[in-house]
Scaffold this active site. Sequence first.
Site, short mmCIF file in Angstrom:
data_model
loop_
_atom_site.label_atom_id
_atom_site.label_comp_id
_atom_site.label_asym_id
_atom_site.label_seq_id
_atom_site.Cartn_x
_atom_site.Cartn_y
_atom_site.Cartn_z
N HIS A 114 -22.48 -35.62 51.90
CA HIS A 114 -23.33 -36.68 52.46
C HIS A 114 -22.95 -36.94 53.92
O HIS A 114 -21.85 -36.58 54.36
CB HIS A 114 -23.20 -37.98 51.66
N ASP A 116 -22.65 -40.35 56.39
CA ASP A 116 -22.44 -41.74 56.01
C ASP A 116 -23.69 -42.62 56.17
O ASP A 116 -24.30 -42.66 57.25
CB ASP A 116 -21.26 -42.34 56.80
N HIS A 265 -20.11 -34.56 55.03
CA HIS A 265 -18.76 -34.35 54.53
C HIS A 265 -18.70 -34.50 53.01
O HIS A 265 -19.63 -35.04 52.39
CB HIS A 265 -17.75 -35.28 55.22
N ARG A 282 -11.63 -46.68 56.43
CA ARG A 282 -12.66 -46.14 57.32
C ARG A 282 -13.26 -47.24 58.19
O ARG A 282 -13.44 -48.37 57.74
CB ARG A 282 -13.78 -45.53 56.46
C1 SIN Z 1 -16.12 -40.82 53.11
O1 SIN Z 1 -17.03 -40.27 52.51
O2 SIN Z 1 -16.32 -41.52 54.11
C2 SIN Z 1 -14.69 -40.69 52.59
C3 SIN Z 1 -14.27 -39.29 52.40
C4 SIN Z 1 -13.06 -39.14 51.53
O3 SIN Z 1 -12.80 -39.98 50.66
O4 SIN Z 1 -12.38 -38.14 51.67
#
Ligand code: SIN
Length: 309
Positions: A114, A116, A265, A282
Amino acid sequence: MTGVQEKISTITVAPSAGYIGAEIGGVDLREDLTSDVVELIRDALHRYKVIFFRDQQIGHREQIVFARRFGKVTPAHPHEENPPEGFPEILPIDSRRYEQTLGRKRTSYDHSWHTDVTALVNPPAASILRADILPPYGGDTAWTNLEAAYEGLPQQLRDFVDTLYVKHQFTTRAAVGSQRERKVAEANLVTYHPAVRVHPDTGKRSLFVSPGFTRGAAEIRGFSPDVSRRLLELLWAEATRTEYTVRFRWAPGSVAFWDNRSTAHLAISDAAHLDHDRVLYRVTLEGEVPTGVDGRRSESVSGAAFLGS
Ligand code: SIN
C-alpha cells in the site's frame, strides 16, 4: 572549505538496490540540520524514493522536528485516537496494540502492499518511520518504486493507464461494533485518484496503484467490477515486481523516510509467530491533491482533506 561544505563532504549516500533505496551515513538526526543538508536529503529522497538512516538516538520530539524540515506534519492518522501523550503527530505501529484491538497477533496494521492513506483526497507526501523494539529476526519492510513500474510498462499500456481513475477507500478488519470500526465508518474516506500521478516536485509519472486501498472497491471509473478487478490485478503485479523493490532490515534506531507519491510499501508478515514485540513510530507530511497526466486532480467522494501544521 566552509563548515557546511565539510559537513556535506562527510555525508554518504549508498544505494541499496537497483531501482530504489539508499542508506545515508554521516547525519545525526538529533542535530539542527543546515539547509544544505536538508536539500541533500530531499534530493536523495527524490532520487532513491526511500532513504534509510541507522543508529539514530532520537525520540518522538526529534522525529517531529526532523520531519518539519521537509513540510507540514499531519496528525498521526485520520483514525488514530491514542497517540503517545503530548505527541498527536506520532502513529505507534505496535504489535501489542493489534493483539488488543484486533484480537490476534500481527506485527503491523497492514500486511499488503500500500501507499499510506491513499483513501484521502490528499494522501501524505512522505512518511518517516523509526524503529524502537524489534523481533530478533523477521519483521522487515519492503518498498517498491512506482516510477520504475510505470516506465517498465509498454508504451501502449502506459497510454491506456494514463487515462484511468481508480477508487481508493479505507476498509478495516477491526471487530464489528469496535471503536475502530466506528471511527473508520465515521471518517468514510473514499477518493478517485489517477492511476498515473505526476510528481509535483520532479514532474515524473508513477503508477499510483497498489492493493491496500484499491482492492476493497476494485473499481476503475467506467469499467465493470469484473474488468476493473482484472485490470487492477495486472497493475498491482506490475507495481510490485521484485526487481523494483528493496527490503530493509530494521534495528533499534533505524529510520526510513519515503516519498509516498512514488512508492508503495509492504510490512512483511513473517514475525507474528515469533511472539516478540515490534514497535515503530511513524509521522507523515501533509500531501497535495494528486494530479493525473491529463492535468485533472483527484476527486473526493467522501472525507475531508488531512492537513498538518
Ligand atoms: C507502514 O505501513 O507505514 C508501516 C510499515 C511497517 O510496519 O513495516
